[in-house]
Design an enzyme around this catalytic site. Sequence first.
Site, PDB file in Angstrom:
ATOM      1  N   SER A 138       5.373  -4.911  -1.071  1.00  0.00           N
ATOM      2  CA  SER A 138       4.141  -4.155  -0.822  1.00  0.00           C
ATOM      3  C   SER A 138       4.143  -3.725   0.644  1.00  0.00           C
ATOM      4  O   SER A 138       4.184  -4.572   1.537  1.00  0.00           O
ATOM      5  CB  SER A 138       2.932  -5.038  -1.124  1.00  0.00           C
ATOM      6  OG  SER A 138       1.741  -4.378  -0.766  1.00  0.00           O
ATOM      7  N   LYS A 164       5.757  -0.786  -3.431  1.00  0.00           N
ATOM      8  CA  LYS A 164       4.313  -0.495  -3.512  1.00  0.00           C
ATOM      9  C   LYS A 164       3.857   0.030  -2.163  1.00  0.00           C
ATOM     10  O   LYS A 164       4.130  -0.588  -1.131  1.00  0.00           O
ATOM     11  CB  LYS A 164       3.576  -1.775  -3.900  1.00  0.00           C
ATOM     12  CG  LYS A 164       2.074  -1.728  -3.770  1.00  0.00           C
ATOM     13  CD  LYS A 164       1.468  -2.874  -4.573  1.00  0.00           C
ATOM     14  CE  LYS A 164       0.399  -3.607  -3.792  1.00  0.00           C
ATOM     15  NZ  LYS A 164      -0.151  -4.751  -4.549  1.00  0.00           N
ATOM     16  N   LYS A 166       0.657   1.216   0.122  1.00  0.00           N
ATOM     17  CA  LYS A 166      -0.799   1.200   0.263  1.00  0.00           C
ATOM     18  C   LYS A 166      -1.271   2.607   0.599  1.00  0.00           C
ATOM     19  O   LYS A 166      -0.659   3.286   1.441  1.00  0.00           O
ATOM     20  CB  LYS A 166      -1.197   0.237   1.390  1.00  0.00           C
ATOM     21  CG  LYS A 166      -0.925  -1.220   1.065  1.00  0.00           C
ATOM     22  CD  LYS A 166      -1.937  -1.765   0.072  1.00  0.00           C
ATOM     23  CE  LYS A 166      -1.805  -3.275  -0.063  1.00  0.00           C
ATOM     24  NZ  LYS A 166      -2.748  -3.808  -1.066  1.00  0.00           N
ATOM     25  N   ASP A 191      -1.229   1.488  -4.097  1.00  0.00           N
ATOM     26  CA  ASP A 191      -2.369   0.554  -4.193  1.00  0.00           C
ATOM     27  C   ASP A 191      -3.457   1.021  -3.230  1.00  0.00           C
ATOM     28  O   ASP A 191      -3.237   1.118  -2.023  1.00  0.00           O
ATOM     29  CB  ASP A 191      -1.918  -0.868  -3.836  1.00  0.00           C
ATOM     30  CG  ASP A 191      -3.032  -1.913  -4.018  1.00  0.00           C
ATOM     31  OD1 ASP A 191      -4.149  -1.539  -4.427  1.00  0.00           O
ATOM     32  OD2 ASP A 191      -2.764  -3.105  -3.754  1.00  0.00           O
ATOM     33  N   GLU A 216      -2.816   1.214  -8.370  1.00  0.00           N
ATOM     34  CA  GLU A 216      -3.550  -0.056  -8.432  1.00  0.00           C
ATOM     35  C   GLU A 216      -4.930   0.103  -7.814  1.00  0.00           C
ATOM     36  O   GLU A 216      -5.069   0.654  -6.718  1.00  0.00           O
ATOM     37  CB  GLU A 216      -2.718  -1.106  -7.670  1.00  0.00           C
ATOM     38  CG  GLU A 216      -3.269  -2.517  -7.719  1.00  0.00           C
ATOM     39  CD  GLU A 216      -2.316  -3.507  -7.024  1.00  0.00           C
ATOM     40  OE1 GLU A 216      -1.099  -3.222  -6.919  1.00  0.00           O
ATOM     41  OE2 GLU A 216      -2.790  -4.557  -6.572  1.00  0.00           O
ATOM     42  N   ASP A 241      -6.610  -4.794 -10.103  1.00  0.00           N
ATOM     43  CA  ASP A 241      -6.417  -5.981  -9.272  1.00  0.00           C
ATOM     44  C   ASP A 241      -7.808  -6.591  -9.035  1.00  0.00           C
ATOM     45  O   ASP A 241      -8.254  -7.440  -9.825  1.00  0.00           O
ATOM     46  CB  ASP A 241      -5.728  -5.560  -7.962  1.00  0.00           C
ATOM     47  CG  ASP A 241      -5.603  -6.661  -6.918  1.00  0.00           C
ATOM     48  OD1 ASP A 241      -6.107  -7.773  -7.139  1.00  0.00           O
ATOM     49  OD2 ASP A 241      -5.005  -6.417  -5.837  1.00  0.00           O
ATOM     50  N   LYS A 265      -3.373 -12.294 -10.116  1.00  0.00           N
ATOM     51  CA  LYS A 265      -3.270 -13.126  -8.919  1.00  0.00           C
ATOM     52  C   LYS A 265      -3.922 -14.453  -9.274  1.00  0.00           C
ATOM     53  O   LYS A 265      -5.079 -14.476  -9.694  1.00  0.00           O
ATOM     54  CB  LYS A 265      -4.005 -12.489  -7.735  1.00  0.00           C
ATOM     55  CG  LYS A 265      -3.310 -11.259  -7.167  1.00  0.00           C
ATOM     56  CD  LYS A 265      -4.045 -10.707  -5.960  1.00  0.00           C
ATOM     57  CE  LYS A 265      -3.358  -9.451  -5.449  1.00  0.00           C
ATOM     58  NZ  LYS A 265      -4.174  -8.745  -4.431  1.00  0.00           N
ATOM     59  N   GLY A 293       0.339 -10.542  -4.965  1.00  0.00           N
ATOM     60  CA  GLY A 293       0.494 -11.444  -3.823  1.00  0.00           C
ATOM     61  C   GLY A 293      -0.687 -11.327  -2.879  1.00  0.00           C
ATOM     62  O   GLY A 293      -1.442 -10.351  -2.926  1.00  0.00           O
TER      63      GLY A 293
END
Length: 371
Positions: A138, A164, A166, A191, A216, A241, A265, A293
């Site tokens: 990520s 991933k 952000k 995400d 996400e 998430d 998670k 994570g």
Amino acid sequence: MTISIKQIKLKKLNMRLKQPFTTSFGTMQDKSFFITEAIDDKGNRGFGESVAFISPWYSEETVETNLHVMEDFLIPILKENEISHPDDVSRLFEPIKRHPMAKSALEGAIWDLYAKSKRMTLASALGGEKKEIDVGISIGIQPSVKQLLETIEKSVAAGYKRIKIKIKPGWDVDVLKEVRKVFPDTPIMADANSAYTLEDVEHLKQLDDLNLMMIEQPLAHDDIIDHASLQANLDTPICLDESIHSLEDTRKAIQLGSCKIINIKIGRVGGLTESKRIHDYCVRHGIDVWCGGMLEAGVGRAHNIALTTLNGFTMPGDTAGSSRYWEKDIISPEVTVKDGVITVPDKPGIGYDIDEEALNEFTVEEKVFEF
Ligand code: OSB
Ligand code: MG
């Protein structure tokens, strides 16, 4: 068999990430969190980790609310009740509303204790079969597209199975287009950590041209209604998430069509037992899951690895190697990733030893509860 807990220790640690991590909410580098330890009458020691942050930007829990809830409510419940299997713990904690990360931190230590007392790995105690797990990485919001491209380049070279990225308004479609030009075939996802609203539908639809594995949590942290509207307008699968805290949330989100994928998670859903229930439900309903994570230290990382050995975890998770986050981790050996794969440890429980010296070095506060 009963799990006879003799002592619980709560250790508050301060650790500094090697690099700052930036999401749509802001930047973090210093982590403060609890390591929990449950010790039984035979001297077996189980470890858990809370993934709550110092401030409530991700969810309502914080390091301080963890202490309050564990000390004043959850630990008394553990003292007053007999536990014959770790699955009992989430049921005993049910009268306490929410606070999943506090619950998970204690439940995790009891799962590890249980597996160690049975001389089996935590993975197999959970019913996991995989001996190796695929992992992705990520990547936080970067100061420039150039730096993002360099970071992706390094991660691809290191073998990570998916990247991933952000995103937030102003750092999304245009940036991802640049990324796609350089990495046309790399498995990539985005995400948003709740940075958008339904007013952004037309803007987000542009993502459909970029062949992303998923987006996400684009919308509010507590929403599953608007996500259903968005998913109806997007080809890109939505992964939830922040919105999913339980099997019940999962059932409702799937029923509404709010997502096609779930990021599990352990801390966000209240522990390993609830994680397993969500996993099992998703398997029955043909929904892909993967393990998210929370920038964990080694104990939390080990729990994520054990959970990911369940067969329904079909997509690479976010649990990268220790050295991506920390100069020195609190477990020995540290978690290492080779060609995008973590080899699941075969020692009992979480499978990694605690590096007592490192644990002591980072501990700033300790509370001991005698049973
Ligand atoms: O949204 O998945 C998230 C980190 C902190 C809080 C929330 C998230 C993340 C990550 C990084 O994406 C996961 C990791 O590398 O541990
Ligand atoms: Mg996320």
